[in-house]
Write a protein that holds these residues in place. Structure first.
Motif, PDB file in Angstrom:
ATOM      1  N   ASN A  66      -0.633  -6.812  -8.981  1.00  0.00           N
ATOM      2  CA  ASN A  66      -1.069  -5.819  -8.089  1.00  0.00           C
ATOM      3  C   ASN A  66      -2.284  -4.936  -8.681  1.00  0.00           C
ATOM      4  O   ASN A  66      -2.526  -3.804  -8.244  1.00  0.00           O
ATOM      5  CB  ASN A  66       0.129  -4.815  -7.994  1.00  0.00           C
ATOM      6  CG  ASN A  66       0.855  -5.202  -6.869  1.00  0.00           C
ATOM      7  OD1 ASN A  66       1.098  -6.240  -6.515  1.00  0.00           O
ATOM      8  ND2 ASN A  66       1.818  -4.222  -6.341  1.00  0.00           N
ATOM      9  N   ASN A 100      -2.323  -6.017  -1.044  1.00  0.00           N
ATOM     10  CA  ASN A 100      -1.497  -4.978  -1.966  1.00  0.00           C
ATOM     11  C   ASN A 100      -1.993  -4.619  -3.241  1.00  0.00           C
ATOM     12  O   ASN A 100      -1.092  -4.207  -3.995  1.00  0.00           O
ATOM     13  CB  ASN A 100      -0.052  -5.419  -1.642  1.00  0.00           C
ATOM     14  CG  ASN A 100       0.461  -5.666  -0.271  1.00  0.00           C
ATOM     15  OD1 ASN A 100       0.171  -4.537   0.590  1.00  0.00           O
ATOM     16  ND2 ASN A 100       0.965  -6.566   0.042  1.00  0.00           N
ATOM     17  N   SER A 102      -3.338  -2.091  -5.939  1.00  0.00           N
ATOM     18  CA  SER A 102      -3.339  -0.495  -6.122  1.00  0.00           C
ATOM     19  C   SER A 102      -4.441  -0.280  -6.688  1.00  0.00           C
ATOM     20  O   SER A 102      -5.005   1.061  -6.589  1.00  0.00           O
ATOM     21  CB  SER A 102      -2.051   0.006  -6.469  1.00  0.00           C
ATOM     22  OG  SER A 102      -1.741  -0.598  -7.765  1.00  0.00           O
TER      23      SER A 102
END
Length: 143
Positions: A66, A100, A102
Motif C-alpha cells: 500500500n 489503493n 495511501s
C-alpha cells in the motif's frame, strides 16, 4: 505542442520510457548504467510522456504494501518547464490511487525538491547522496 502521458503498456512504450531514462540519467547526469538499470524494472509500472508521438519524459512506480515508491522521473532537457514532469506525476498519482496506495515516497535530487514541493510533497529525511548526487526523501499522502 501536444503533450500526452500514459501508463506504458506495450513493449515499445516501456522501451520508450527506458530510452528517456538512459538519455537523462546515464547521458546527461553521468549515472552508471548499472545504477540506473537496477534490475527492478520488471516489478514497476512505467510511465512515458510524448510530444507529438516522440517520447520526452518517463518515470516508474513500485508498489509495496500500500505504499508507492516513485522513481526515475525525468524529462528531456529541451522539454523541461512545459509541464511534462507534472503530467507524469499526476498520472502516477492516479495510478497509485487506482491500486489503493495511501502514501507515496521518493528520493528527490536536491535541484528537483522545489518541483516536488509544488506538487505537495514534503521532505521526510536528512540529505544523503545517491549516485553521487545530493538527495532528500520526500513523501506525499494520497488520502
Amino acid at each position: 505542442m501536444s503533450l500526452k502521458t500514459i501508463e506504458a503498456a506495450s513493449e515499445k512504450e516501456i522501451q520508450d520510457a527506458l530510452s528517456i531514462r538512459k538519455l537523462v540519467f546515464v547521458g546527461e547526469q553521468q549515472i552508471s548504467q548499472e545504477l540506473e538499470f537496477d534490475g527492478l524494472d520488471d516489478e514497476c509500472i512505467h510511465f512515458v510522456g510524448y510530444s507529438n508521438s516522440e517520447p520526452i519524459s518517463a518515470g516508474r512506480l513500485r508498489i509495496l504494501n500500500n505504499k508507492g515508491k516513485v522513481q526515475r522521473i525525468c524529462v528531456l532537457k529541451e522539454f523541461r518547464g512545459l509541464d511534462a514532469g507534472k503530467q507524469i506525476m499526476e498520472k502516477i498519482h492516479q495510478t497509485a490511487k487506482d491500486h489503493n496506495v495511501s502514501q507515496l515516497v521518493l528520493n528527490a535530487q536536491e535541484t528537483a525538491i522545489p518541483f516536488y514541493e509544488k506538487l505537495g510533497y514534503t521532505i521526510s529525511s536528512d540529505f544523503f547522496y545517491e549516485a553521487g548526487i545530493r538527495h532528500a526523501e520526500m513523501t506525499f499522502n494520497l488520502n
